[in-house]
Design a protein around this motif. Structure first.
Motif, PDB file in Angstrom:
ATOM      1  N   UNK A  27       0.863  -1.187   0.000  1.00 14.41           N
ATOM      2  CA  UNK A  27       0.000   0.000   0.000  1.00 14.41           C
ATOM      3  C   UNK A  27       0.893   1.229   0.000  1.00 14.41           C
ATOM      4  N   UNK A  28       0.631   2.134  -0.943  1.00 14.86           N
ATOM      5  CA  UNK A  28       1.436   3.340  -1.106  1.00 14.86           C
ATOM      6  C   UNK A  28       0.630   4.595  -0.773  1.00 14.86           C
ATOM      7  N   UNK A  29       1.361   5.634  -0.384  1.00 11.46           N
ATOM      8  CA  UNK A  29       0.819   6.972  -0.271  1.00 11.46           C
ATOM      9  C   UNK A  29       0.476   7.432  -1.698  1.00 11.46           C
ATOM     10  N   UNK A  30      -0.710   7.979  -1.940  1.00 15.31           N
ATOM     11  CA  UNK A  30      -1.037   8.449  -3.290  1.00 15.31           C
ATOM     12  C   UNK A  30      -0.030   9.464  -3.844  1.00 15.31           C
ATOM     13  N   UNK A  31       0.654  10.194  -2.960  1.00 18.50           N
ATOM     14  CA  UNK A  31       1.670  11.148  -3.414  1.00 18.50           C
ATOM     15  C   UNK A  31       2.808  10.452  -4.160  1.00 18.50           C
ATOM     16  N   UNK A  32       2.948   9.140  -3.969  1.00 15.35           N
ATOM     17  CA  UNK A  32       4.005   8.359  -4.614  1.00 15.35           C
ATOM     18  C   UNK A  32       3.551   7.721  -5.922  1.00 15.35           C
ATOM     19  N   UNK A  33       2.363   8.087  -6.404  1.00 12.14           N
ATOM     20  CA  UNK A  33       1.801   7.432  -7.587  1.00 12.14           C
ATOM     21  C   UNK A  33       2.738   7.483  -8.792  1.00 12.14           C
ATOM     22  N   UNK A  34       3.423   8.586  -8.972  1.00 11.06           N
ATOM     23  CA  UNK A  34       4.292   8.730 -10.146  1.00 11.06           C
ATOM     24  C   UNK A  34       5.593   7.949 -10.031  1.00 11.06           C
ATOM     25  N   UNK A  35       5.855   7.387  -8.844  1.00  9.31           N
ATOM     26  CA  UNK A  35       7.033   6.537  -8.647  1.00  9.31           C
ATOM     27  C   UNK A  35       6.727   5.071  -8.949  1.00  9.31           C
ATOM     28  N   UNK A  36       5.459   4.767  -9.190  1.00 13.30           N
ATOM     29  CA  UNK A  36       5.042   3.381  -9.407  1.00 13.30           C
ATOM     30  C   UNK A  36       4.907   3.124 -10.907  1.00 13.30           C
ATOM     31  N   UNK A  37       5.274   1.939 -11.340  1.00 10.45           N
ATOM     32  CA  UNK A  37       5.093   1.568 -12.734  1.00 10.45           C
ATOM     33  C   UNK A  37       3.695   1.003 -12.928  1.00 10.45           C
ATOM     34  N   UNK A  38       2.862   1.688 -13.689  1.00 11.83           N
ATOM     35  CA  UNK A  38       1.490   1.235 -13.891  1.00 11.83           C
ATOM     36  C   UNK A  38       0.996   1.645 -15.277  1.00 11.83           C
ATOM     37  N   UNK A  39       0.019   0.902 -15.760  1.00 10.47           N
ATOM     38  CA  UNK A  39      -0.658   1.243 -17.006  1.00 10.47           C
ATOM     39  C   UNK A  39      -2.004   1.886 -16.740  1.00 10.47           C
ATOM     40  N   UNK A  40      -2.577   1.589 -15.577  1.00  6.57           N
ATOM     41  CA  UNK A  40      -3.942   1.990 -15.274  1.00  6.57           C
ATOM     42  C   UNK A  40      -4.130   2.064 -13.767  1.00  6.57           C
ATOM     43  N   UNK A  41      -4.979   3.000 -13.318  1.00  7.14           N
ATOM     44  CA  UNK A  41      -5.380   3.070 -11.916  1.00  7.14           C
ATOM     45  C   UNK A  41      -6.877   2.821 -11.870  1.00  7.14           C
TER      46      UNK A  41
END
Length: 127
Positions: free
Chosen positions: A57-71
Motif C-alpha cells: 500500500x502506497x501513499x497516493x503522493x508516490x503514484x508517479x514513482x510506481x510503474x502502472x498502465x492503469x489506476x
C-alpha cells in the motif's frame, strides 16, 4: 468487439486506489482481465507500507514513482480520488472506476450484467 487477449500480450499493470472492503474483488477481477495489481494507493497514512491482498500500500503522493498502465478506483470516495489523481499528474485516460461506485453520478445503470466500466475492459483488451 470484446475478445480474449492474446496469450503473448503483456499483462497490464494496475494500481488500485482504495485498500479496503471495496477492493476485495480486485485480484479476481484483474486476473480475469489478464492484468496484474502492482499495489494499492490509500489516503490513510496508517496503511502505508503495509500489505493488502499480498501487495504493498502506497501513499497516493508516490503514484508517479510506481510503474502502472492503469489506476482503478475501488472506493466509495471516488468523487475525491479522481480529482486527487488528476492533480498529481495522472492522465485522465489512465483512471478507471470499479463497478458501481461511479455509475449513478455518471448516469449509468449498474447491473450484474454490466459488471465493470466498459472503458476499463477496452483498455485492458488493447495490446
Amino acid at each position: 468487439m470484446v475478445t480474449e487477449r492474446n496469450i503473448d500480450t503483456p499483462r497490464k499493470k494496475v494500481l488500485v486506489f482504495g485498500a479496503s472492503a471495496g477492493a476485495d474483488r480486485m485480484p479476481a477481477f484483474c486476473d480475469y482481465l489478464k492484468a496484474d495489481i502492482v499495489g494499492y494507493l490509500d489516503n490513510d497514512s496508517a496503511k502505508w507500507g503495509k500489505i493488502f491482498q499480498g501487495k504493498p500500500i502506497f501513499n497516493p503522493q508516490e503514484v508517479n514513482d510506481q510503474g502502472y498502465d492503469l489506476i482503478i478506483i475501488a472506493s466509495t470516495f471516488y468523487a475525491q480520488m479522481e480529482p486527487q489523481l488528476l492533480e498529481l499528474g495522472v492522465p485522465a485516460e489512465k483512471i478507471r472506476f470499479f463497478p458501481g461506485y461511479h455509475d449513478a453520478q455518471r448516469g449509468l445503470m449498474y447491473t450484474p450484467n454490466l459488471p465493470f466500466d466498459l472503458r476499463l475492459w477496452d483498455f485492458l483488451q488493447i495490446g
